[in-house]
Design a protein around this motif. Structure first.
Motif, PDB file in Angstrom:
ATOM      1  N   GLU A  22       0.855  -1.196   0.000  1.00 56.97           N
ATOM      2  CA  GLU A  22       0.000   0.000   0.000  1.00 56.97           C
ATOM      3  C   GLU A  22       0.889   1.244   0.000  1.00 56.97           C
ATOM      4  OE1 GLU A  22      -3.237   0.151  -0.348  1.00 56.97           O
ATOM      5  OE2 GLU A  22      -3.378  -2.040  -0.399  1.00 56.97           O
ATOM      6  N   PRO A  23       0.556   2.250  -0.821  1.00 56.91           N
ATOM      7  CA  PRO A  23       1.378   3.462  -0.846  1.00 56.91           C
ATOM      8  C   PRO A  23       1.214   4.295   0.423  1.00 56.91           C
ATOM      9  CG  PRO A  23      -0.529   3.698  -2.306  1.00 56.91           C
ATOM     10  CD  PRO A  23      -0.561   2.290  -1.788  1.00 56.91           C
ATOM     11  N   GLY A  24       2.334   4.760   0.974  1.00 58.33           N
ATOM     12  CA  GLY A  24       2.317   5.640   2.142  1.00 58.33           C
ATOM     13  C   GLY A  24       2.271   7.094   1.701  1.00 58.33           C
ATOM     14  N   PRO A  25       2.443   8.036   2.642  1.00 55.94           N
ATOM     15  CA  PRO A  25       2.414   9.459   2.289  1.00 55.94           C
ATOM     16  C   PRO A  25       3.471   9.781   1.223  1.00 55.94           C
ATOM     17  CG  PRO A  25       2.400   9.171   4.670  1.00 55.94           C
ATOM     18  CD  PRO A  25       2.619   7.813   4.085  1.00 55.94           C
ATOM     19  N   GLY A  26       3.071  10.498   0.199  1.00 59.41           N
ATOM     20  CA  GLY A  26       3.998  10.895  -0.865  1.00 59.41           C
ATOM     21  C   GLY A  26       4.335   9.785  -1.844  1.00 59.41           C
ATOM     22  N   GLU A  27       3.733   8.613  -1.647  1.00 61.75           N
ATOM     23  CA  GLU A  27       4.062   7.468  -2.501  1.00 61.75           C
ATOM     24  C   GLU A  27       2.925   7.124  -3.464  1.00 61.75           C
ATOM     25  OE1 GLU A  27       7.099   4.900   0.311  1.00 61.75           O
ATOM     26  OE2 GLU A  27       4.970   4.378   0.345  1.00 61.75           O
ATOM     27  N   VAL A  28       3.310   6.379  -4.488  1.00 64.70           N
ATOM     28  CA  VAL A  28       2.366   5.969  -5.517  1.00 64.70           C
ATOM     29  C   VAL A  28       2.560   4.473  -5.750  1.00 64.70           C
ATOM     30  CG1 VAL A  28       1.957   6.164  -8.014  1.00 64.70           C
ATOM     31  CG2 VAL A  28       2.278   8.224  -6.652  1.00 64.70           C
ATOM     32  N   ARG A  29       1.465   3.763  -6.012  1.00 67.11           N
ATOM     33  CA  ARG A  29       1.612   2.363  -6.438  1.00 67.11           C
ATOM     34  C   ARG A  29       1.410   2.294  -7.945  1.00 67.11           C
ATOM     35  NH1 ARG A  29      -2.273  -1.432  -3.523  1.00 67.11           N
ATOM     36  NH2 ARG A  29      -3.712  -0.839  -5.186  1.00 67.11           N
TER      37      ARG A  29
END
Ligand SMILES: [Zn+2]
Ligand SMILES: [Zn+2]
Length: 344
Positions: A22-29
């Motif tokens: 799962e993407p966290g803050p500032g992240e993208v999947r």
């Protein structure tokens, strides 16, 4: 999700079902649509001459795909966007990262080595490492831009300050070197000489636009051979055989540059430092690329100045990744770039 996983004690990747991250803050999947098979993956998996920071690890650092989920605070990308994922990882906070030169970050790393990478159906990446991929560029071309093309581009254009009309020499014609030839042409080189020790690689060098190709095994000195062919403005080494660079300093024009990309444990012995001073030569290293390379490369392709249609040797499913690593290692079929399509 399905992923090719490297365990510390194994010399092959295992295709496993693992939890979808799962993407966290500032992240993208990103749903991975294509991932290039790089020589450094061969070093990581087969030769163990490179290591991951943590095991088990999902390798794969040359990728492109479709955003399928975004974490909190991500506003510049949304599900469905086509993207390239830059191969280099970094802290995102230091002065180098903030100026876009993230390949100078003290915490610089590589996707698939320092965090899980793209030999998987999905991968997590910081949104700041994504570059939009236009519809007109296929995923496999976007994927190899992430390292195989952007690394030699940074070496030629930014580390080597290559100018239109210059004469260029490339040492080592594997995946990166062969694209250095193509890029030197795209950037307007007047003449490109390529050196390698493999007949197939030399044939690829001809096909990718080298004016002269030299089997380095057949000459006593690469530098003397280069001088015979005509002085050059820029040398770019992908072989890590540093003697070739020092031998070739005499073939550099005044103001000439030599750029080191290939890494080895070899020593560099400069026998003629006075020549370097009088001719004001420069030897510099180049590692990965910074924020300038990928957008510029996308534009070069869109403008029709760079054509990657010969770069993809073949496309394979995730299950075939070990076969690709062995074939690349043994140069079976004279590969330029194998790519993995995890959606296949
Ligand atoms: Zn690579
Ligand atoms: Zn940083």
């Amino acid at each position: 999700m399905k992923a090719a996983v490297l365990h510390e004690e194994k010399r092959e990747l295992e295709i496993l079902d693992v939890a979808t991250p799962e993407p966290g803050p500032g992240e993208v999947r990103v749903q991975v649509c294509s991932c290039g098979v790089c020589g450094s993956d061969v070093h990581l998996v087969l030769h163990r001459t490179m290591r991951a920071t943590h095991y088990p690890r999902i390798p794969g650092h040359e990728s492109a795909g479709i955003v399928d989920a975004v974490g909190p605070d991500v506003s510049n990308f949304k599900a469905g966007d086509r993207v390239i994922i830059a191969a280099g990882t970094s802290c995102g906070k230091c002065k180098h990262c903030l100026s876009g030169r993230f390949n100078l970050c003290p915490q610089v790393g590589v996707l698939g080595f320092d965090c899980d990478g793209s030999y998987a159906e999905q991968v997590i990446a910081p949104a700041r490492l994504l570059v939009p991929l236009p519809e007109s560029i296929p995923f496999e071309h976007g994927a190899i831009l992430a390292d195989c093309v952007s690394t030699p581009y940074h070496a030629l254009k930014f580390a080597g300050n290559m100018q239109t009309g210059e004469r260029v020499a490339i040492f080592g014609c594997g995946g990166l070197g062969i694209h250095a030839i193509l890029l030197a042409r795209a950037l307007g080189a007047a003449h490109v000489t390529a050196f390698d020790v493999d007949e197939g690689a030399l044939q690829n060098a001809r096909d990718f636009g080298a004016d002269a190709v030299v089997d380095a095994r057949s000459v006593r000195s690469v530098g003397k051979e280069l001088k015979k062919l005509g002085d050059v403005d820029l040398i770019c080494d992908f072989s890590g055989y540093y003697k070739n660079i020092t031998d070739s300093l005499r073939a550099l024009t005044p103001g000439g540059r030599a750029v080191m990309v290939g890494i080895s444990s070899g020593k560099m012995d400069i026998a003629i430092p006075a020549l370097m001073i009088f001719k004001q030569l420069r030897i510099s290293g180049s590692y990965g690329c910074d924020s300038r390379a990928l957008p510029e490369l996308v534009e070069l392709i869109a403008d029709g100045k760079l054509d990657l249609s010969r770069s993809i040797t073949s496309t394979h499913s995730l299950e075939e990744v070990n076969e690709c690593l062995h074939n690349l290692d043994e140069r079976n079929g004279n590969p330029v770039r194998y790519v993995i399509d995890p959606t296949a």
